[in-house]
Write an enzyme that holds these catalytic residues in place. Sequence first.
Site, mmCIF file in Angstrom:
data_model
loop_
_atom_site.group_PDB
_atom_site.id
_atom_site.type_symbol
_atom_site.label_atom_id
_atom_site.label_comp_id
_atom_site.label_asym_id
_atom_site.label_seq_id
_atom_site.Cartn_x
_atom_site.Cartn_y
_atom_site.Cartn_z
ATOM 1 C CB CYS A 265 -0.964 0.077 1.168
ATOM 2 S SG CYS A 265 -2.132 -1.271 1.234
ATOM 3 N NE ARG B 212 4.667 1.790 0.273
ATOM 4 C CZ ARG B 212 5.646 1.611 1.149
ATOM 5 N NH1 ARG B 212 6.878 1.899 0.816
ATOM 6 N NH2 ARG B 212 5.401 1.142 2.346
ATOM 7 C CD1 TRP C 202 0.337 -6.622 -2.695
ATOM 8 C CD2 TRP C 202 -0.124 -7.067 -0.559
ATOM 9 N NE1 TRP C 202 0.655 -7.937 -2.458
ATOM 10 C CE2 TRP C 202 0.376 -8.238 -1.163
ATOM 11 C CE3 TRP C 202 -0.494 -7.120 0.787
ATOM 12 C CZ2 TRP C 202 0.532 -9.437 -0.478
ATOM 13 C CZ3 TRP C 202 -0.346 -8.310 1.474
ATOM 14 C CH2 TRP C 202 0.171 -9.452 0.847
ATOM 15 C CG ASN D 140 0.875 0.383 4.432
ATOM 16 O OD1 ASN D 140 0.582 -0.789 4.208
ATOM 17 N ND2 ASN D 140 2.119 0.799 4.519
ATOM 18 N N GLY D 141 -1.409 -1.294 6.362
ATOM 19 C CA GLY D 141 -1.176 -2.102 7.561
ATOM 20 C C GLY D 141 -2.365 -2.984 7.844
ATOM 21 C CD GLU E 20 17.867 -12.888 -5.904
ATOM 22 O OE1 GLU E 20 17.172 -13.339 -4.988
ATOM 23 O OE2 GLU E 20 17.664 -11.789 -6.434
ATOM 24 C CE LYS F 18 14.569 -11.144 -8.163
ATOM 25 N NZ LYS F 18 15.323 -10.826 -6.977
ATOM 26 C CD GLU G 13 10.471 -11.623 -6.628
ATOM 27 O OE1 GLU G 13 11.655 -11.590 -6.991
ATOM 28 O OE2 GLU G 13 9.958 -10.755 -5.922
ATOM 29 C CG HIS H 268 21.275 -36.348 -0.282
ATOM 30 N ND1 HIS H 268 21.727 -37.551 0.220
ATOM 31 C CD2 HIS H 268 22.371 -35.562 -0.414
ATOM 32 C CE1 HIS H 268 23.038 -37.480 0.413
ATOM 33 N NE2 HIS H 268 23.453 -36.286 0.018
ATOM 34 C CE LYS I 2 11.832 -2.837 -4.229
ATOM 35 N NZ LYS I 2 12.649 -3.908 -4.839
HETATM 36 C C1 AGP Z 1 12.904 -9.696 -4.027
HETATM 37 O O1 AGP Z 1 12.929 -9.834 -5.407
HETATM 38 C C2 AGP Z 1 11.606 -9.775 -3.426
HETATM 39 N N1 AGP Z 1 10.668 -8.891 -3.992
HETATM 40 C C3 AGP Z 1 11.515 -9.965 -1.921
HETATM 41 O O2 AGP Z 1 11.943 -11.264 -1.674
HETATM 42 C C4 AGP Z 1 12.273 -8.997 -0.993
HETATM 43 O O3 AGP Z 1 13.642 -9.171 -1.141
HETATM 44 C C5 AGP Z 1 11.831 -9.246 0.460
HETATM 45 O O4 AGP Z 1 10.463 -8.984 0.581
HETATM 46 C C6 AGP Z 1 12.607 -8.441 1.467
HETATM 47 O O5 AGP Z 1 12.436 -7.071 1.270
HETATM 48 P P1 AGP Z 1 13.358 -6.019 2.004
HETATM 49 O O6 AGP Z 1 14.748 -6.216 1.529
HETATM 50 O O7 AGP Z 1 12.796 -4.685 1.623
HETATM 51 O O8 AGP Z 1 13.225 -6.292 3.483
#
Ligand code: AGP
Length: 614
Positions: free
Chosen positions: A2, A27, A75, A101-102, A484, A488, A491, A507, A609
Amino acid sequence: MCGIVGYVGQRSALDVVMGGLRRLEYRGYDSGGVALVVDGTIHSAKKAGKLLNLDAELAENPLPVAHTGIGHTRWATHGAPNDVNAHPHLDETGRVAVVHNGIIENFAVLRTELERAGHDLLSETDTEVVAHLLHDELARTPDLSDAVRAVCRRLEGAFTLVICDAEQPDVVVGARRNSPLVVGRGDGENFLGSDVAAFIEHTRDAVELGQDQVVTITPDAIVVTDFFGAPAETTEYHVDWDVSAAEKGGYEWFMLKEMDEQPQAVADTLLGRHSPGGQLQLDEMRLSDDELREVDRIVIIACGTASYAGLVAKYAIEHWTRIPCEVELASEFRYRDPILDKSTLVVAISQSGETMDTLMAIRYARQQRARVLSICNTNGSTIPRESDAVIYTHAGPEVAVASTKGFLSQVVACYLLALYLAQVKGTKYGDEIDDILAEIAAVPAGIQRLLDEGDQVRKLASDLSGARSILFLGRHVGYPVALEGALKLKELAYIHAEGFAAGELKHGPIALVEEGLPVFVVVPPKGRDQLQEKTVSSIQEIRARGARTIVLAEDGDDDVIPYADHLIRLPKVPTLLQPLVATVPLQIFATEFAHQLGHDVDQPRNLAKSVTVE
Ligand code: AGP
């Protein structure tokens, strides 16, 4: 999670608020809405979906010109992302409009109380209760700021609220507990935003708000109090980046721009940390060397990509300092009753500095008397403010939901922390630290080379865009790179992607391998530890079972050639630094793969984000 904007001044409030929302859309983008105060009436518009839908609504049904307004990009937490649940929410008389927001944790109790008293709530949100509580409070307390303070005292959970009142046309009130809100100081105008991007176009002078504070902005004043009306101390700061940093600058997506900024982000994160005399200096280190010498254990907490930076840090910290280090997901940390004391250094890694899971974890750690150091990219955000020390990554604003330059700069900050501890503890000599810093300083050129060679990776992504599952393997610091790379792809492309430690394959996960399955393998540099040879064996094992192997190996490693269906060359760097280069082709791959599938690269579905709810 948000984005919120508030404005009072002389400009068109709608233009300011919509401009701010566009910069905050990363956001959350389930719905958007605005409310304006004009001639004693609130006019609002809201629409499910991205802001484009709200733009269309406003074009069809224009709102009158106003100089006071609030806005929201959502969001969804409580209630589906539809028009009714979109913010702002108004009370039944339409006197106040609220954006939030929250999560208001006691909203069900409050809602029942309001309904019993005859209020008619229209949405499924937790937010709407605030508008109705304010309606009742304003009947007793005509001043909006007083009414907001009284309502905040009744709320539990996490909330940033921004509110306007039809009867107080030049006032916007904000409140914050656990969720972010900053004030922008203008000349004859003032702003509120979830982060400075909301108003960076108009002012770079910002005011930090603390926990449990209420702020009242008028065109000429900013007044901050606690929830009981006592004046509160605030910190003013000047934002060190400008509007151009928050814009796409000719790129199709923010993510491409941010990937291209990585050589600079790495260089900037190193900048000014190393004095000519050879001593490593971390300016924001508010822990004394004596306190750091007492540290006998390090616990890194973070979420998502930041947690993978933490995994890289574990290898560097243990290797360079010999201090035992563990890495834990912030969302799990405090629920396992971790053993902490004042000789434990808890390191929180967060690009946004607002991730609720990480924030709650550091609060818990501090209650247990552990010292907390944060690695963060956002000046003035909550996590560094609540830490004993902070190392800022100087990556500039990261807007794309998928982190890229944020990750690389976090990794660099982790190396800096490890080297600083090594310096303080005496586990590395000064000239050894100098050598490692020089090696890190050389990496941006390697990252640039990989960006320049991106076309071959894009071609590969296009060739593989029909794949429905892709695996990523790595060993040592290549393991977090594999995680990672998979994150990516998940996501951005919404396909099954998983990262494994290459040695763990036999394993269980090797059962996933079938004819044609694309598998990326990050090969460590050759060294005394035989990891390169063992990884080459893993490649042979999966290829024998039909995998299509995409091998990332350093220049000159010819052992991999017979087993690589596709070979991506990496610049030679020491093993511990390899994540800084090996991650880059995986970012390019995920971006192009998603593009081939027609997905929104900057704003993937279901994500936001900064995740400011637990
Ligand atoms: C990364 O591509 C993600 N969008 C997500 O995993 C992000 O890294 C995670 O939410 C942590 O965010 P921050 O670094 O703002 O705490």
